[in-house]
Design a protein around this motif. Structure first.
Motif, short mmCIF file in Angstrom:
data_model
loop_
_atom_site.label_atom_id
_atom_site.label_comp_id
_atom_site.label_asym_id
_atom_site.label_seq_id
_atom_site.Cartn_x
_atom_site.Cartn_y
_atom_site.Cartn_z
N SER A 86 4.71 -24.02 47.38
CA SER A 86 5.60 -24.91 48.12
C SER A 86 6.82 -25.20 47.26
O SER A 86 6.84 -24.98 46.06
N HIS A 87 7.84 -25.71 47.90
CA HIS A 87 9.04 -26.12 47.17
C HIS A 87 8.75 -27.35 46.33
O HIS A 87 9.46 -27.65 45.38
N LEU A 88 7.70 -28.06 46.69
CA LEU A 88 7.30 -29.23 45.93
C LEU A 88 6.87 -28.84 44.52
O LEU A 88 7.19 -29.53 43.55
N GLY A 89 6.19 -27.71 44.37
CA GLY A 89 5.79 -27.23 43.05
C GLY A 89 6.99 -26.86 42.20
O GLY A 89 7.03 -27.16 41.00
N HIS A 90 7.98 -26.24 42.81
CA HIS A 90 9.20 -25.88 42.08
C HIS A 90 9.93 -27.14 41.63
O HIS A 90 10.36 -27.24 40.48
N GLY A 91 10.05 -28.11 42.51
CA GLY A 91 10.72 -29.36 42.17
C GLY A 91 9.96 -30.17 41.13
O GLY A 91 10.55 -30.78 40.24
N ALA A 92 8.63 -30.17 41.24
CA ALA A 92 7.82 -30.89 40.25
C ALA A 92 7.94 -30.23 38.89
O ALA A 92 8.02 -30.94 37.87
N LEU A 101 7.78 -47.83 29.07
CA LEU A 101 7.14 -48.11 30.35
C LEU A 101 7.77 -47.31 31.48
O LEU A 101 7.07 -46.73 32.31
N SER A 102 9.10 -47.23 31.50
CA SER A 102 9.76 -46.49 32.58
C SER A 102 9.45 -44.99 32.49
O SER A 102 9.22 -44.35 33.51
N LEU A 103 9.43 -44.43 31.27
CA LEU A 103 9.08 -43.01 31.15
C LEU A 103 7.64 -42.75 31.54
O LEU A 103 7.33 -41.72 32.15
N SER A 104 6.75 -43.67 31.23
CA SER A 104 5.35 -43.52 31.63
C SER A 104 5.19 -43.56 33.15
O SER A 104 4.44 -42.78 33.72
N VAL A 105 5.92 -44.45 33.80
CA VAL A 105 5.86 -44.54 35.27
C VAL A 105 6.42 -43.27 35.90
O VAL A 105 5.83 -42.73 36.85
N ILE A 106 7.54 -42.78 35.39
CA ILE A 106 8.13 -41.55 35.92
C ILE A 106 7.17 -40.37 35.74
O ILE A 106 6.98 -39.56 36.66
N LEU A 107 6.53 -40.28 34.59
CA LEU A 107 5.57 -39.20 34.34
C LEU A 107 4.36 -39.31 35.27
O LEU A 107 3.88 -38.30 35.80
N ALA A 108 3.88 -40.52 35.50
CA ALA A 108 2.75 -40.72 36.41
C ALA A 108 3.12 -40.32 37.84
O ALA A 108 2.32 -39.69 38.55
N VAL A 109 4.32 -40.67 38.28
CA VAL A 109 4.77 -40.29 39.63
C VAL A 109 4.87 -38.77 39.74
O VAL A 109 4.46 -38.19 40.76
N LEU A 110 5.41 -38.12 38.72
CA LEU A 110 5.49 -36.66 38.75
C LEU A 110 4.11 -36.01 38.81
O LEU A 110 3.92 -35.01 39.50
N LEU A 111 3.16 -36.56 38.09
CA LEU A 111 1.79 -36.03 38.15
C LEU A 111 1.21 -36.18 39.56
O LEU A 111 0.55 -35.27 40.07
N LEU A 112 1.46 -37.32 40.19
CA LEU A 112 0.99 -37.51 41.56
C LEU A 112 1.65 -36.52 42.51
O LEU A 112 0.99 -35.94 43.38
#
Length: 130
Positions: free
Chosen positions: A61-67, A107-118
């Protein structure tokens, strides 16, 4: 001898840990992006039967490319933030003032990384969604 050498050494070890984390996140993003390209290439192969091709197209999916690109950008952000943090902490160690701790960047980098993992796991959990 450097004054408060153990503090400066701890700052450098922390900096190196941040760099390792940034490089690992970049490598993971590159892996996601290249694997998505591999799956798309396999799906476009002529010799695959239609059922297998549909299954491969569901994985890609394009989601994988974007992630993947998102992980690379977050890894670069980790390295940039680590550099600023290392230099700032080095100056603060030499300063005699008491400085309040700041965790907003971490904290902000951790949240961004967690969102990307999801976001990266959505196609694995719900393969028919995209």
């Amino acid at each position: 001898m450097i004054r408060s050498y153990s503090d400066h050494a701890a700052n450098e070890r922390t900096f190196l840990a941040w760099l390792r984390t940034g490089v690992a996140v970049i490598a993971f993003g590159f892996l996601i992006d290249r694997f998505d390209l591999f799956v798309r290439t396999m799906a476009a192969a002529v010799s695959i039967n239609p059922a297998d091709r549909a299954q491969l197209e569901a994985l890609s999916s394009h989601l994988g490319h974007g992630a993947g690109q998102g992980f690379v950008l977050v890894g670069i952000a980790f390295i940039i933030v680590a550099t600023f943090r290392f230099v700032r902490t080095g100056y603060r160690l030499d300063d005699q003032k008491i400085h309040p701790p700041g965790m907003a960047t971490e904290l902000s980098l951790s949240v961004i990384l967690a969102v990307l993992l999801l976001v990266a796991t959505i196609p694995l959990v719900f393969p028919g969604l995209f």
